[in-house]
Design an enzyme around this catalytic site. Structure first.
Site, PDB file in Angstrom:
ATOM      1  N   CYS A   2       0.732  -1.186  -0.012  1.00  0.00           N
ATOM      2  CA  CYS A   2      -0.153   0.044   0.005  1.00  0.00           C
ATOM      3  C   CYS A   2       0.816   1.305  -0.051  1.00  0.00           C
ATOM      4  O   CYS A   2       1.760   1.313   0.550  1.00  0.00           O
ATOM      5  CB  CYS A   2      -1.033   0.170   1.138  1.00  0.00           C
ATOM      6  SG  CYS A   2      -2.142  -1.409   1.253  1.00  0.00           S
ATOM      7  N   ARG A  27       6.170  -0.938  -4.114  1.00  0.00           N
ATOM      8  CA  ARG A  27       5.667  -1.620  -2.862  1.00  0.00           C
ATOM      9  C   ARG A  27       4.849  -2.794  -3.150  1.00  0.00           C
ATOM     10  O   ARG A  27       4.657  -3.517  -2.279  1.00  0.00           O
ATOM     11  CB  ARG A  27       5.028  -0.322  -2.077  1.00  0.00           C
ATOM     12  CG  ARG A  27       5.901   0.388  -1.719  1.00  0.00           C
ATOM     13  CD  ARG A  27       5.239   1.856  -1.141  1.00  0.00           C
ATOM     14  NE  ARG A  27       4.670   1.746   0.168  1.00  0.00           N
ATOM     15  CZ  ARG A  27       5.253   1.928   1.536  1.00  0.00           C
ATOM     16  NH1 ARG A  27       6.332   2.781   1.225  1.00  0.00           N
ATOM     17  NH2 ARG A  27       4.472   1.735   2.207  1.00  0.00           N
ATOM     18  N   TRP A  74      -2.959  -2.762  -1.486  1.00  0.00           N
ATOM     19  CA  TRP A  74      -2.605  -4.379  -1.440  1.00  0.00           C
ATOM     20  C   TRP A  74      -3.701  -5.117  -0.521  1.00  0.00           C
ATOM     21  O   TRP A  74      -3.567  -4.778   0.548  1.00  0.00           O
ATOM     22  CB  TRP A  74      -1.052  -4.346  -1.045  1.00  0.00           C
ATOM     23  CG  TRP A  74      -0.515  -5.607  -1.320  1.00  0.00           C
ATOM     24  CD1 TRP A  74       0.126  -6.152  -2.254  1.00  0.00           C
ATOM     25  CD2 TRP A  74      -0.386  -6.865   0.104  1.00  0.00           C
ATOM     26  NE1 TRP A  74       0.602  -7.511  -2.022  1.00  0.00           N
ATOM     27  CE2 TRP A  74       0.393  -7.905  -0.696  1.00  0.00           C
ATOM     28  CE3 TRP A  74      -0.743  -6.880   1.142  1.00  0.00           C
ATOM     29  CZ2 TRP A  74       0.605  -8.859   0.233  1.00  0.00           C
ATOM     30  CZ3 TRP A  74      -0.456  -8.149   1.851  1.00  0.00           C
ATOM     31  CH2 TRP A  74       0.239  -9.209   1.515  1.00  0.00           C
ATOM     32  N   GLY A  99      -2.200  -0.492   6.474  1.00  0.00           N
ATOM     33  CA  GLY A  99      -2.358  -0.951   7.614  1.00  0.00           C
ATOM     34  C   GLY A  99      -3.622  -1.865   7.826  1.00  0.00           C
ATOM     35  O   GLY A  99      -4.200  -2.272   6.912  1.00  0.00           O
ATOM     36  N   LYS A 482      14.914 -16.404  -3.831  1.00  0.00           N
ATOM     37  CA  LYS A 482      14.830 -15.628  -4.794  1.00  0.00           C
ATOM     38  C   LYS A 482      14.124 -16.019  -6.302  1.00  0.00           C
ATOM     39  O   LYS A 482      13.418 -15.469  -6.762  1.00  0.00           O
ATOM     40  CB  LYS A 482      16.180 -15.073  -5.185  1.00  0.00           C
ATOM     41  CG  LYS A 482      16.427 -13.856  -5.752  1.00  0.00           C
ATOM     42  CD  LYS A 482      16.483 -12.888  -4.741  1.00  0.00           C
ATOM     43  CE  LYS A 482      15.531 -12.770  -3.537  1.00  0.00           C
ATOM     44  NZ  LYS A 482      15.536 -11.963  -2.400  1.00  0.00           N
ATOM     45  N   HIS A 501      17.831 -38.126   4.458  1.00  0.00           N
ATOM     46  CA  HIS A 501      16.539 -38.157   5.476  1.00  0.00           C
ATOM     47  C   HIS A 501      15.323 -38.191   4.927  1.00  0.00           C
ATOM     48  O   HIS A 501      14.535 -37.683   5.710  1.00  0.00           O
ATOM     49  CB  HIS A 501      17.151 -37.482   6.568  1.00  0.00           C
ATOM     50  CG  HIS A 501      18.496 -37.850   7.187  1.00  0.00           C
ATOM     51  ND1 HIS A 501      18.700 -38.849   7.797  1.00  0.00           N
ATOM     52  CD2 HIS A 501      19.545 -37.170   6.834  1.00  0.00           C
ATOM     53  CE1 HIS A 501      19.857 -38.996   8.280  1.00  0.00           C
ATOM     54  NE2 HIS A 501      20.699 -38.010   7.644  1.00  0.00           N
TER      55      HIS A 501
HETATM   56  C1  F6R Z   1      12.346 -11.388  -0.542  1.00  0.00           C
HETATM   57  C2  F6R Z   1      12.296 -10.059   0.252  1.00  0.00           C
HETATM   58  C3  F6R Z   1      11.562 -10.546   1.404  1.00  0.00           C
HETATM   59  C4  F6R Z   1      12.132  -9.410   2.552  1.00  0.00           C
HETATM   60  C5  F6R Z   1      11.335  -9.451   3.818  1.00  0.00           C
HETATM   61  C6  F6R Z   1      11.809  -8.649   4.790  1.00  0.00           C
HETATM   62  O1  F6R Z   1      13.317 -11.089  -1.906  1.00  0.00           O
HETATM   63  O2  F6R Z   1      12.435  -9.128  -0.057  1.00  0.00           O
HETATM   64  O3  F6R Z   1      11.810 -11.580   1.863  1.00  0.00           O
HETATM   65  O4  F6R Z   1      13.580  -9.717   2.888  1.00  0.00           O
HETATM   66  O5  F6R Z   1       9.990  -9.244   3.790  1.00  0.00           O
HETATM   67  O6  F6R Z   1      11.773  -7.295   4.628  1.00  0.00           O
HETATM   68  P1  F6R Z   1      12.662  -6.135   5.286  1.00  0.00           P
HETATM   69  O7  F6R Z   1      13.986  -6.576   5.029  1.00  0.00           O
HETATM   70  O8  F6R Z   1      11.997  -4.812   4.530  1.00  0.00           O
HETATM   71  O9  F6R Z   1      12.136  -6.225   6.561  1.00  0.00           O
END
Ligand code: F6R
Length: 605
Positions: A2, A27, A74, A99, A482, A501
């Site tokens: 958002c 975002r 979002w 939020g 990734k 395992h």
């Molecule tokens: C994956 C990715 C997410 C962020 C996670 C934490 O590529 O970007 O897994 O690493 O949402 O976000 P931050 O680092 O902003 O707390």
């Protein structure tokens, strides 16, 4: 996750607001909307889908005005749709919200009993109608009463129909900034929204209410007293937030890693030794620590896994790495001589922030490793180390991970120095190895085209397995995340020794396996594991150092990395794994920078 923009000034608010939303696209969102003072009241236009859908609607029925609010949504409560998109409200009040309003069901039934009719399934509409019910001509009093009654996390930008030219902003547990331009002013969830107009901004504290108009921004404390705010100047510029000729932000950001690493490491070196003087961190922070807790989410947590191996190996201090959303509800065992390290690119991740607050409540020192200046985690942590990755726009984190890992090296060196597990000369030599490794990174990036052709082999796969031992296992987990998040292929990472395992039963003819084998001291064991999957028909992509003696028969294709000491190979190997993920996503025609269902900054639980 958002995005919010609010504007008051002489220009056409619709253009400024749409541009702001475009800057916040990274975002993640699934619908968008805008409310503007136009003519005698507030006009609202909303559209499901990308911003171009909103633009199309605005082209068909143009709207103009000099003050308004806008939002990219979002979805959390209610599916993505025109109706559920923000802004929400009535003829008197419109608002946008980031939020979650946790007590929305209770408020909704109360308001329904009072005669309000809800048009959407959102929690946000509850806040809007509540505000309408409380508004009797005094916006500040109504907002104060609303925030007293709502529970949850929010950043809100609000218009009152009888206050044309004014945008109100208030927040709790979700970021909101106010930015000062020349004869125009802004409210936004993130400075990136308005960087092309101004770099001067301040953050709102919880419960403070900002009123932005053309003439200025006034801020009131939760008790109603005017507040003087300290104005910051953003160090990022618009150019940094553009693609610079790269087809995607993700590729640009992968290629920015050598610079980001240098920018992060160099300020923390003094006479060839690690020093956090630059961050105002005293050496005693690292002395006598019983245990280090590294807590984070997703990629940041995987950077923490590398940190654990480094700190335990070099400084011999026990380290636990935890997922923030689990840690916060586990009643964790924390002691005052521990140190809690929160790693976060955005500095706004709800679960990581909750852990920070929990640690502070328990009196445990906290250290944030954060990329976004002025973010909540950076402001609330006892100490903060800023990573200098610059703006990371692609949802999938790449350069932010690398700089987080580089801070882990520096912390491990500093802790080893305090704990006297390494002498000064040994630490100097390690720092030198770190710097040399960074300078080898361009040689990995040069393999971009070769890696692109390997990615073609992966595009039809249903599942891909990543294997590694030691630091390579930590790295495999990041490599798998990734690839899966941007290509939508099921990927899993395993500690290579765990294969027998259970997991090995999934390996059949042609199943791709990425064998990360950069740890020379574990090579013999790793090669045995590769042979085990090869014998079951796996198609093996090997990631190993140049010249590593590995029999060609055990793998199908290889990416070779410049030689480096085992401790430092993660910085090189991760770039190869990022490129592999990137090209697989491109081959599959996915939305690389904005993968489905994902958001850049996860400010809800
Ligand atoms: C994956 C990715 C997410 C962020 C996670 C934490 O590529 O970007 O897994 O690493 O949402 O976000 P931050 O680092 O902003 O707390």
């Amino acid at each position: 996750m958002c995005g919010i923009v609010g504007y008051s000034g002489p220009q056409n608010a619709v253009d400024i607001l749409l541009e702001g939303l475009e800057n916040l696209e990274y975002r993640g969102y699934d619908s968008a909307g805008i409310s503007v003072f136009a003519g005698n009241g507030i006009t609202t236009v909303k559209a499901e889908g990308r911003l171009k859908c909103l633009r199309e609607k605005l082209n068909t029925s143009p709207v103009s005005g000099h003050c308004g609010i806008a939002h990219t949504r979002w979805a959390t409560h209610g599916e993505p749709s025109d109706r559920n998109a923000h802004p929400h409200g009535t003829e008197r009040v419109m608002l946008v919200h980031n939020g979650i309003i946790e007590n929305y069901l209770e408020l909704r039934s109360r308001l329904t009993a009072e005669g309000y009719v809800f048009k959407t399934q959102t929690d946000t509409e509850t806040a809007a109608l509540l505000l309408d019910s409380l508004y009797q001509g005094d916006p500040l009093a109504a907002i104060r009463e609303m925030i007293r009654q709502i529970e949850g996390a929010y950043a809100l930008a609000i218009l009152f129909a009888d206050r044309p030219g004014e945008v109100y902003g208030v927040r709790k547990d979700n970021p909101l900034i106010a930015a000062l331009g020349e004869g125009e002013n802004f409210i936004a969830s993130d400075i990136a929204a308005v960087l092309s107009h101004t770099k001067r901004f301040f953050t709102l504290e919880e419960g403070e209410i900002a009123v932005a108009s053309r003439c200025g921004i006034t801020v009131y404390s939760p008790e109603g007293a005017p507040v003087e705010k300290k104005v910051h100047t953003a160090t990022w510029d618009v150019e940094q937030a553009r693609k610079d000729g790269y087809p995607h932000f993700m590729l640009k950001e992968i290629f920015e890693q050598p610079k980001a690493l240098r920018d992060t490491i160099h300020p923390r070196l003094k006479d060839g030794l690690p020093s956090f003087e630059y961050d105002g961190i005293p050496e005693c922070l690292f002395k006598g620590r019983g245990r280090i807790h590294i807590v984070a989410c997703g990629t940041a947590m995987y950077a923490g896994l590398v940190g654990r191996d480094l700190i335990e190996t070099l400084a011999r201090i026990p380290v636990e790495v935890q997922i923030a959303s689990e840690f916060r509800y586990r009643d964790p065992i924390l002691s005052k001589d521990d140190l809690v390290v929160i790693i976060s690119q955005s500095g706004e991740t709800a679960d990581s922030l909750a852990v920070l607050r929990l640690a502070k409540q328990r009196g445990v020192p906290t250290l944030g490793v954060v990329n976004v200046a002025g973010s909540t985690i950076a402001r609330e942590a006892d100490y903060v180390i800023y990573t200098h990755a610059g703006p990371e726009i692609a949802v999938a984190s790449t350069k932010a991970y690398s700089v987080q890992v580089s801070v882990m090296y520096l912390l491990a060196f500093a802790m080893a120095r305090s704990a006297r597990t390494l002498g000064e000369e040994e630490i100097r030599a390690k720092v030198e190895e770190l710097l040399q490794t960074v300078e080898k990174l361009p040689r990995v990036l040069e393999q971009n085209n070769a890696i692109a052709s390997i990615a073609g082999r992966f595009q039809e796969s249903e599942s891909i397995f990543f294997l590694g031992r030691g630091l390579d296992w930590a790295l495999s987990q990041e490599g798998a995340l990734k690839l899966k998040e941007i290509s939508y292929i099921h990927c899993e990472a395993y500690a290579a020794g765990e294969l027998k395992h259970g997991t090995i039963s999934l390996i059949t003819n042609g199943v791709p396996v990425v064998a990360v084998a950069t740890q020379e001291h574990l090579l013999g064991k790793m090669v045995s594991n590769i042979k085990e999957v090869k014998a079951r028909g796996a198609w093996v992509l090997l990631l190993a150092q140049e010249g590593s003696p590995i029999d060609e028969e055990v793998y199908d294709q290889a990416i070779r990395l410049p030689k480096a000491p085992d401790l430092f190979t993660p910085l090189l190997a991760v770039a190869a794994l990022q490129l592999l993920a990137y090209h697989t996503s491109v081959c599959r025609g996915c939305d690389v920078d904005k993968p489905r269902n994902l958001a850049k900054s996860v400010t809800v639980e």
